[in-house]
Design an enzyme around this catalytic site. Structure first.
Site, PDB file in Angstrom:
ATOM      1  N   LYS A  51       3.463 -15.333   1.329  1.00 22.04           N
ATOM      2  CA  LYS A  51       3.457 -16.076   0.057  1.00 22.04           C
ATOM      3  C   LYS A  51       4.911 -16.304  -0.357  1.00 22.04           C
ATOM      4  O   LYS A  51       5.348 -15.863  -1.434  1.00 22.04           O
ATOM      5  CB  LYS A  51       2.697 -15.263  -1.002  1.00 22.04           C
ATOM      6  CG  LYS A  51       1.185 -15.292  -0.830  1.00 22.04           C
ATOM      7  CD  LYS A  51       0.552 -16.623  -1.184  1.00 22.04           C
ATOM      8  CE  LYS A  51       0.569 -16.870  -2.678  1.00 22.04           C
ATOM      9  NZ  LYS A  51       0.020 -18.221  -3.000  1.00 22.04           N
ATOM     10  N   ASP A  72     -10.684  -9.151   7.550  1.00 19.52           N
ATOM     11  CA  ASP A  72     -12.094  -8.953   7.191  1.00 19.52           C
ATOM     12  C   ASP A  72     -12.815 -10.299   7.084  1.00 19.52           C
ATOM     13  O   ASP A  72     -13.970 -10.427   7.510  1.00 19.52           O
ATOM     14  CB  ASP A  72     -12.221  -8.208   5.849  1.00 19.52           C
ATOM     15  CG  ASP A  72     -12.254  -6.697   6.041  1.00 19.52           C
ATOM     16  OD1 ASP A  72     -11.964  -6.242   7.167  1.00 19.52           O
ATOM     17  OD2 ASP A  72     -12.562  -5.981   5.078  1.00 19.52           O
ATOM     18  N   TYR A 132       0.826  -1.209   0.000  1.00 16.88           N
ATOM     19  CA  TYR A 132       0.000   0.000   0.000  1.00 16.88           C
ATOM     20  C   TYR A 132       0.864   1.265   0.000  1.00 16.88           C
ATOM     21  O   TYR A 132       0.378   2.344  -0.324  1.00 16.88           O
ATOM     22  CB  TYR A 132      -0.942   0.025   1.213  1.00 16.88           C
ATOM     23  CG  TYR A 132      -2.021  -1.049   1.184  1.00 16.88           C
ATOM     24  CD1 TYR A 132      -2.271  -1.786   0.037  1.00 16.88           C
ATOM     25  CD2 TYR A 132      -2.791  -1.314   2.300  1.00 16.88           C
ATOM     26  CE1 TYR A 132      -3.247  -2.769   0.001  1.00 16.88           C
ATOM     27  CE2 TYR A 132      -3.773  -2.296   2.275  1.00 16.88           C
ATOM     28  CZ  TYR A 132      -3.996  -3.017   1.116  1.00 16.88           C
ATOM     29  OH  TYR A 132      -4.963  -3.983   1.100  1.00 16.88           O
ATOM     30  N   ASP A 172      -2.859 -17.890   1.090  1.00 20.20           N
ATOM     31  CA  ASP A 172      -4.081 -18.407   0.445  1.00 20.20           C
ATOM     32  C   ASP A 172      -4.651 -19.579   1.245  1.00 20.20           C
ATOM     33  O   ASP A 172      -5.871 -19.699   1.425  1.00 20.20           O
ATOM     34  CB  ASP A 172      -3.815 -18.798  -1.019  1.00 20.20           C
ATOM     35  CG  ASP A 172      -2.569 -19.642  -1.202  1.00 20.20           C
ATOM     36  OD1 ASP A 172      -1.726 -19.673  -0.277  1.00 20.20           O
ATOM     37  OD2 ASP A 172      -2.421 -20.279  -2.256  1.00 20.20           O
ATOM     38  N   ASP A 199      -5.198  -7.200   5.637  1.00 24.29           N
ATOM     39  CA  ASP A 199      -6.423  -6.471   5.301  1.00 24.29           C
ATOM     40  C   ASP A 199      -7.516  -7.478   4.925  1.00 24.29           C
ATOM     41  O   ASP A 199      -8.649  -7.430   5.422  1.00 24.29           O
ATOM     42  CB  ASP A 199      -6.099  -5.549   4.110  1.00 24.29           C
ATOM     43  CG  ASP A 199      -7.170  -4.498   3.876  1.00 24.29           C
ATOM     44  OD1 ASP A 199      -8.156  -4.486   4.618  1.00 24.29           O
ATOM     45  OD2 ASP A 199      -7.008  -3.713   2.929  1.00 24.29           O
TER      46      ASP A 199
END
Ligand code: NAD
Length: 363
Positions: A192, A252, A141, A224, A248
């Protein structure tokens, strides 16, 4: 010892739920269990209306000086067209940046009384208590270059840069290990590393840091797979630590295991002060200012109260009081009290103030 709080109610339901926090503080102080002093400031649209900015320098100074910042919510249609740099969220971003809040803590706790509100089966979520620790100030980000360029052939090229330095990974890993010590002593680190260099470094630094925490059980998990396991068997997790982007998304997903947005607290922590060891910290509900219900006195105050409970736990080490507040929340839910957002048949619908008063009475 006197502890200082800086309250930033913000906009919309932020002001309504913060009014209940003031009642809670008054109750705790009157009971002799705490000695909080607090000031209240403006942030978001409210600050823009008063000062033309999303948070004034004077209020920023107060946030920096306080032992903890308690934040409501910002935003609303009234401020949709203000200049970009003064939009309500800019106040939140400045607070995070200037306080150096690099660790975002998002618990996902499933209250037994609300297990039916989860999208998963009761047996998968009842008793769930996960803490996701998300790196908040680095990664894709913020990494540079971050741009869209014209290629001159009618095509465009977009670049975001995922970048981490080892110190950023080390400090967030240590926050996760420190927190795990107060819980189940188990940490899953999600990255990852199979396809990303930043993941390779992430894993290397986390494994090095855990050597200082021999009591912590560290597991590596691909991000994942973490997403898959969160909906398959979420109770296998205690603490999960991950970067800004994966955090993030995973936080959620974990949040929704527990039901409603009106129930979700969060904390953001900075580095420990070298002299006092105290961390800068801000506590806030995950939800926004809910313009659709603002001003009606019907907002759920539980996310705000649960965020205050995190402040008791992480900024003031008042663990017993934090547990008492969490238990009081759980008890009123067991008693069948519900705000509109979590209403179920057979339960009693209450207002913001009634819910808050009932929780305080249980305390
Ligand atoms: P929102 O979280 O404000 O509301 C989403 C839905 O959930 C609405 O229907 C709302 O009524 C409901 N809801 C949220 N909190 C609730 C509560 N405590 N009790 C009962 N119901 C609740 O998200 P949104 O509608 O996408 O955004 C509204 C405004 O809030 C926007 O201006 C947005 O930018 C801002 N926002 C701010 C923050 C923040 O301050 N941290 C976070 C998200 C959104």
């Amino acid at each position: 010892m006197t502890q200082s709080l800086f309250l930033l109610p913000g906009d919309g339901i932020g002001t309504e739920i913060m009014a209940e926090v003031e009642k809670l503080i008054a109750h705790l102080n009157a009971s002799g269990k705490t000695d909080f002093v607090y000031e209240t400031g403006l942030v978001g649209g409210a600050a823009y209306d008063a000062h033309g900015v999303a948070i004034s320098d004077a209020d920023m100074d107060k946030a920096l000086a306080a032992d903890a910042v308690i934040f409501g919510a910002v935003g609303g249609p009234k401020w949709d067209d203000v200049p970009y740099e003064h939009r309500p969220e800019a106040g939140l971003l400045r607070l995070r940046k200037d306080l150096g809040l690099f660790a975002n803590l998002r618990p996902a706790i499933c209250y037994s009384a609300l297990a039916e509100a989860s999208s998963l089966k009761r047996e998968l979520v009842e008793g769930l208590d996960i803490l996701i620790v998300r790196e908040l100030t680095g990664g894709v980000y913020f990494g540079e270059p971050k741009e869209i360029t014209e290629l001159g052939n009618g095509q465009k090229r977009a670049v975001d840069t995922q970048v981490y330095e080892s110190y950023e990974i080390d400090r967030i890993a240590r926050v996760a290990f420190d927190l795990a010590r107060t819980r189940g002593k188990k940490v899953h680190s999600a990255d990852k590393k199979n396809v990303m260099k930043s993941g390779v470094l992430w894993d290397e630094v986390v494994r090095e840091a855990v050597k200082d925490y021999p009591d912590i059980e560290l597991h590596h998990i691909l991000a994942d797979n973490a997403a898959m396991q969160l909906v398959r068997n979420p109770k296998q997790f205690d603490v999960m630590v991950t970067d800004n982007l994966f955090g993030d998304i995973l936080s959620d997903a974990a949040a929704m295991l527990t039901g409603s947005l009106g129930m979700l607290p969060s904390a953001s922590l900075g580095a420990p002060d070298p002299e006092t060891g105290k961390r800068k910290a801000m506590y806030e509900p995950v939800h926004g200012s809910a313009p659709d219900i603002a001003g009606q006195g019907v907002a759920n105050p539980i996310a705000m109260f649960a965020s205050f409970s995190m402040a008791l736990r992480y900024s003031f080490e008042m663990i017993e009081l934090a547990v008492a507040l969490d238990t009081a929340i759980s008890d009123v839910l067991e008693d069948g009290l519900r705000t509109g957002d979590i209403m179920q048949t057979g339960c009693r619908k209450v207002t913001t103030a009634e819910m808050a008063d009932a929780i305080i009475a249980k305390l």
